[in-house]
Design an enzyme around this catalytic site. Structure first.
Site, PDB file in Angstrom:
ATOM      1  N   LYS A  58      51.254  61.297 -56.173  1.00 29.83           N
ATOM      2  CA  LYS A  58      50.467  61.122 -54.950  1.00 29.83           C
ATOM      3  C   LYS A  58      49.431  62.239 -54.816  1.00 29.83           C
ATOM      4  CE  LYS A  58      52.500  57.481 -53.158  1.00 29.83           C
ATOM      5  NZ  LYS A  58      53.048  57.477 -51.800  1.00 29.83           N
ATOM      6  N   GLN A 118      66.606  60.568 -55.305  1.00 34.41           N
ATOM      7  CA  GLN A 118      65.601  59.771 -56.005  1.00 34.41           C
ATOM      8  C   GLN A 118      65.024  60.508 -57.213  1.00 34.41           C
ATOM      9  OE1 GLN A 118      65.197  60.595 -52.673  1.00 34.41           O
ATOM     10  NE2 GLN A 118      63.265  61.668 -52.435  1.00 34.41           N
ATOM     11  N   ASP A 189      68.665  63.936 -47.951  1.00 39.94           N
ATOM     12  CA  ASP A 189      67.521  63.086 -47.657  1.00 39.94           C
ATOM     13  C   ASP A 189      67.954  61.627 -47.539  1.00 39.94           C
ATOM     14  OD1 ASP A 189      64.496  63.023 -47.520  1.00 39.94           O
ATOM     15  OD2 ASP A 189      64.811  61.606 -49.156  1.00 39.94           O
ATOM     16  N   GLU A 218      69.914  63.752 -42.849  1.00 34.00           N
ATOM     17  CA  GLU A 218      68.590  63.404 -42.347  1.00 34.00           C
ATOM     18  C   GLU A 218      68.541  61.886 -42.246  1.00 34.00           C
ATOM     19  OE1 GLU A 218      64.104  62.507 -43.175  1.00 34.00           O
ATOM     20  OE2 GLU A 218      65.810  62.109 -44.463  1.00 34.00           O
ATOM     21  N   TYR A 331      51.864  66.964 -49.866  1.00 33.02           N
ATOM     22  CA  TYR A 331      51.015  66.543 -50.979  1.00 33.02           C
ATOM     23  C   TYR A 331      50.026  67.609 -51.438  1.00 33.02           C
ATOM     24  CZ  TYR A 331      52.800  62.247 -48.931  1.00 33.02           C
ATOM     25  OH  TYR A 331      53.619  61.294 -48.407  1.00 33.02           O
TER      26      TYR A 331
END
Length: 459
Positions: A58, A118, A189, A218, A331
């Protein structure tokens, strides 16, 4: 003890630099420790510190295409340098990290790490264990989603794959690895999007080896799901406080958190903001509102959290009405001037000093609302578990001066068998003493100066 109470401060290590072209390091974090400690925080929390993938990386403001010098989102975990048990090479080495953990303890801080399951498409596991992931018939992988958000740069492992025992053990081993490096606090997460049996097994197994390990969920999701995660082993949970602003809704939410049986198993952590969430009420950038929100969080809950930049009144949304920061730090590398005029570092430090000096504020359950004759001021009293410390708070949640009557009513404080009405109060900021007359005290609150009046109560 840290599961019961703590003040969390979140920062991106890579942003501790004076030049967006220079990646921050663990040594830069060490240099920042005195300032974080001076603000009185107990926990220093980092988003993922692992190598970041390049596939579908990203760009700034979540752009689908990254420029050559964009660092990518740290949640796109895994690259040629390694996966969840590796460190981003520009941050430093494992030895540097251990030195940071030790230095943090020297300043009274514990390090918390993000545990996100992830993987980026470049994660070593995808080549080493393709059976741990779902593949489309054309050989491609489906990217992760948490509606309405889409994450084109990551994919989730298949927790119920044929080789799930090995996958579950590998994820558990990641937590054990970091525990062996001295980390005992893990912010998890989006646990509500993963199988609950995994968390129940993993948390139990880790805590059997490291009994002082704690896990923060979270999980911004439905109340029943948040409570289920707490019941199966999570030590703390994020909450809806981030969006509760009115007196009625704050009162109703605190009543829910402090009633039975929730108070027996659900430990709330009141984060005022996060890298993902810039609440609408902060987007005006008014200093009194920032003070009010952090004062509410620090006094209502035994645990609360602040994402760095809050003390600098950062408030620009990516678009009007959107709860996302413009030029989000997720980002890009974002240097800051921590001593910028108007910052709230001293104010936050004073709040945390009052928290540390008053055990009543280090817990959530022993809580009672009191009558305040204004819809713009929230009034409550908290009492320590040992009944030897009682703090009353009146906090403005609207601008403008407030002249209010803070009424204790028939509230009694003190040890069991000898509880008495509140006789006098001490202002915890000014040191002024006042007698309680006609069951209460009159308070003048100027939110521009300080929206919170904190009083130690004496019987």
């Amino acid at each position: 003890a840290r599961a019961r109470a703590g003040a969390w401060y979140e920062l991106f290590p890579r942003s501790l630099t004076d030049d967006p072209a220079r990646h921050g390091t663990f040594d830069d974090v060490v240099a920042r420790l005195p300032d974080v400690a001076r603000m009185g925080f107990d926990v220093l929390y980092f988003p993922p510190i692992h190598p970041i993938g390049t596939t579908n990386r990203k760009g700034k403001n979540n752009a689908l295409e990254a420029a050559p010098d964009d660092p990518g989102s740290p949640y796109a975990i895994g690259a040629a340098e390694g996966g969840h048990d590796a460190i981003h090479p520009q941050l430093g080495t494992l030895a540097d990290f251990r030195r940071l953990v030790a230095a943090s303890r020297g300043h009274g801080l514990e390090i918390a790490l993000d545990f996100a399951t992830q993987c980026s498409p470049d994660h070593p596991w995808i080549k080493q264990h393709p059976e741990w992931f779902r593949w489309r018939p054309d050989g491609s992988m489906k990217y992760a989603e948490n509606p309405p958000k889409k994450y084109e740069d990551i994919t989730n492992p298949d927790f119920y794959c044929a080789d799930r025992v090995a996958l579950w053990e590998a994820l558990r081993d990641v937590v054990l690895f970091w525990a062996e490096q001295g980390v005992r606090i893990f912010r998890v997460d989006n646990p509500h999007t993963k199988p609950f049996p995994f968390w129940e097994w993993m948390i139990r197994d880790v805590q059997a080896r490291f009994p002082d390990a704690i896990f923060l969920a979270e999980a911004f999701t439905r109340p029943k799901v948040m409570k289920a995660l707490a019941k199966l082993g999570f030590s703390q949970s994020y909450t809806y406080f981030t969006w509760r602003t009115g007196k009625d809704e704050l009162s109703a939410y605190m009543a829910e958190l402090t009633r039975h049986p929730e108070r027996e198993y659900f430990r709330p952590n009141f984060f005022v903001n996060t890298p993902d969430i810039l609440p609408v009420h902060l987007q005006s950038g008014e200093p009194w509102m920032f003070k009010s929100r952090v004062a509410l969080a620090a006094t209502l809950a035994g645990s609360y959290g602040v994402y760095s930049g809050f003390e600098l009144l950062e408030h620009e949304p990516v678009a009007p009405g959107k709860e996302e920061y413009l030029d989000s730090e997720k980002y890009e590398i974002k240097p800051r001037d921590w001593s910028a005029p108007g910052n709230l570092s001293d104010y936050i430090g004073r709040l945390n000093a009052i928290r540390r000096a008053n055990p009543a504020l280090q817990q959530t359950a022993n809580f009672a609302f009191v009558l305040v004759d204004s819809p713009s001021v929230l009034g409550f009293v908290k009492e320590s578990v040992a009944h030897d410390n009682v703090v009353a708070a009146a906090i403005a949640i609207a601008p403008g001066p407030h002249d209010v009557w803070f009424h204790f009513g028939d509230l009694r404080i003190g040890p069991e068998g000898a509880r008495r009405p509140v006789r006098a109060v001490e202002n915890l900021v000014t040191g002024e003493w006042r007698l309680v007359e006609w069951g209460g005290v009159r308070l003048a609150i100027d939110p521009d100066r300080d929206p919170a009046v904190l009083l130690r109560c004496v019987a």
